[in-house]
Design a protein around this motif. Structure first.
Motif, PDB file in Angstrom:
ATOM      1  N   ASN A  83       0.823  -1.215   0.000  1.00 33.92           N
ATOM      2  CA  ASN A  83       0.000   0.000   0.000  1.00 33.92           C
ATOM      3  C   ASN A  83       0.853   1.259   0.000  1.00 33.92           C
ATOM      4  O   ASN A  83       0.480   2.269  -0.609  1.00 33.92           O
ATOM      5  CB  ASN A  83      -0.950  -0.020   1.201  1.00 33.92           C
ATOM      6  N   LEU A  87       0.500   3.433  -3.390  1.00 30.21           N
ATOM      7  CA  LEU A  87      -0.017   4.784  -3.199  1.00 30.21           C
ATOM      8  C   LEU A  87       0.984   5.822  -3.688  1.00 30.21           C
ATOM      9  O   LEU A  87       0.605   6.815  -4.333  1.00 30.21           O
ATOM     10  CB  LEU A  87      -0.352   5.017  -1.723  1.00 30.21           C
ATOM     11  N   TYR A 173      -6.077   3.099  -6.383  1.00 35.13           N
ATOM     12  CA  TYR A 173      -5.692   4.416  -5.868  1.00 35.13           C
ATOM     13  C   TYR A 173      -5.823   5.498  -6.939  1.00 35.13           C
ATOM     14  O   TYR A 173      -6.219   6.629  -6.638  1.00 35.13           O
ATOM     15  CB  TYR A 173      -4.261   4.374  -5.341  1.00 35.13           C
ATOM     16  N   PHE A 211      -8.402   3.549   0.349  1.00 31.97           N
ATOM     17  CA  PHE A 211      -7.350   2.974   1.201  1.00 31.97           C
ATOM     18  C   PHE A 211      -7.893   1.784   1.994  1.00 31.97           C
ATOM     19  O   PHE A 211      -7.225   0.747   2.117  1.00 31.97           O
ATOM     20  CB  PHE A 211      -6.814   4.048   2.147  1.00 31.97           C
ATOM     21  N   ASN A 214      -8.260  -1.263  -0.358  1.00 34.46           N
ATOM     22  CA  ASN A 214      -6.970  -1.876  -0.679  1.00 34.46           C
ATOM     23  C   ASN A 214      -6.372  -2.614   0.515  1.00 34.46           C
ATOM     24  O   ASN A 214      -5.777  -3.684   0.356  1.00 34.46           O
ATOM     25  CB  ASN A 214      -5.986  -0.808  -1.175  1.00 34.46           C
TER      26      ASN A 214
END
Length: 290
Positions: A83, A87, A173, A211, A214
């Motif tokens: 992540n 991101l 994202y 977020f 994910n």
């Protein structure tokens, strides 16, 4: 017959085949697995009912406990890393850079490749290319394969898992970043906000829902990690890098422990659902706070 009734019947006709396929190939096997978890079935021949004996034995089996510990380690580290990486890349691709559409396609390639094939390629890299290069450069710590020792093999597994999974997270994202109004960035620029301040006060709060998605999907996927380990270590050295999914496969289909590993599957299912629910509630609560 009224048009509304005909339309409702059409919906049932379209849904019924999918429901039957789901029931036959998913629900029935699940029910059978739960039944076998209460037996001593080796996967063939007759089986005797043993009650909760399999479930009790799981909590005292060192191989099972190690597999759960190792799976949790991989899942936790990989979830955080994937992540962070995805991101960061998504924010970069969402900016004003050249060829960003082409780069989005390139970053998505790992998600469509067969993980076993890619895994064997990474196996070659970790076993041959990286040690050879490290030897020439003079990096002694990488002069031997990462896959030969349990203390480093898990790092190789995480690298492959993050590389392969980042593609899907990046797309999610990017979709979230496109929902952030550009006017908010323009106003923050007039106020002299730095890039980090914009990310912390505007970008991240606005994509908090993405977020959450994910994080939940990543943890669930990494808890079920299987192909990566098969391609890289096969669970070795010994059983040091054996995940729960790999243990269930080996014991259930190769070790004559079909009933025992069916019980392990039921426990593992409950663990995954429990983690997902807790994680979802915690992150959704944070969305409200943000």
């Amino acid at each position: 017959m009224k048009p509304g009734v005909r339309l409702a019947n059409a919906f049932y006709v379209m849904v019924l085949p999918a429901f039957l396929l789901f029931f036959i190939f998913h629900t029935i096997p699940v029910i059978q697995g739960i039944y076998y978890s209460f037996t001593d079935s080796p996967g063939y021949g007759p089986a005797n009912f043993v009650g909760l004996r399999n479930y009790i034995a799981l909590f005292t089996d060192p191989r099972v406990l190690h597999a759960y510990w190792f799976t949790f380690l991989i899942a936790a580290v990989a979830t955080v890393l994937v992540n962070i990486v995805s991101l960061a890349i998504a924010v970069g691709l969402n900016g004003r850079i050249k060829f960003k559409n082409g780069l989005r396609g390139i970053y998505f390639i790992p998600n469509v490749l067969a993980i076993l094939v890619v895994g064997y390629i990474f196996n070659y890299l970790f076993s041959n290319s990286v040690p050879a290069l490290a030897t020439k450069i003079g990096i002694d710590s990488l002069s031997t394969s990462l896959l030969t020792k349990a203390s480093t093999a898990w790092i190789a597994i995480v690298i492959l898992a993050v590389w392969q999974s980042a593609a899907f997270n990046i797309i999610i994202y990017i979709a979230g970043l496109q929902t952030v109004p550009t006017e908010m960035y323009e106003a923050s620029n007039l106020d002299g906000a730095s890039a980090w301040r914009q990310f912390r006060s505007i970008t991240f709060p606005m994509i908090a829902g993405f977020f959450t998605i994910n994080m939940v999907l990543s943890l669930k996927g990494f808890l079920q990690i299987f192909d990566h380990i098969v391609a890289l270590t096969g669970g070795g050295p010994g059983t040091d890098t054996e995940s729960v999914a790999l243990l269930i496969y080996k014991g259930g289909f190769q070790g004559g422990e079909y009933g025992y590993q069916s019980a392990n599957s039921v426990i593992f299912f409950i663990v995954i659902v429990g983690f997902s629910i807790v994680q979802l509630r915690v992150l959704q609560r944070r969305e409200v706070e943000v």
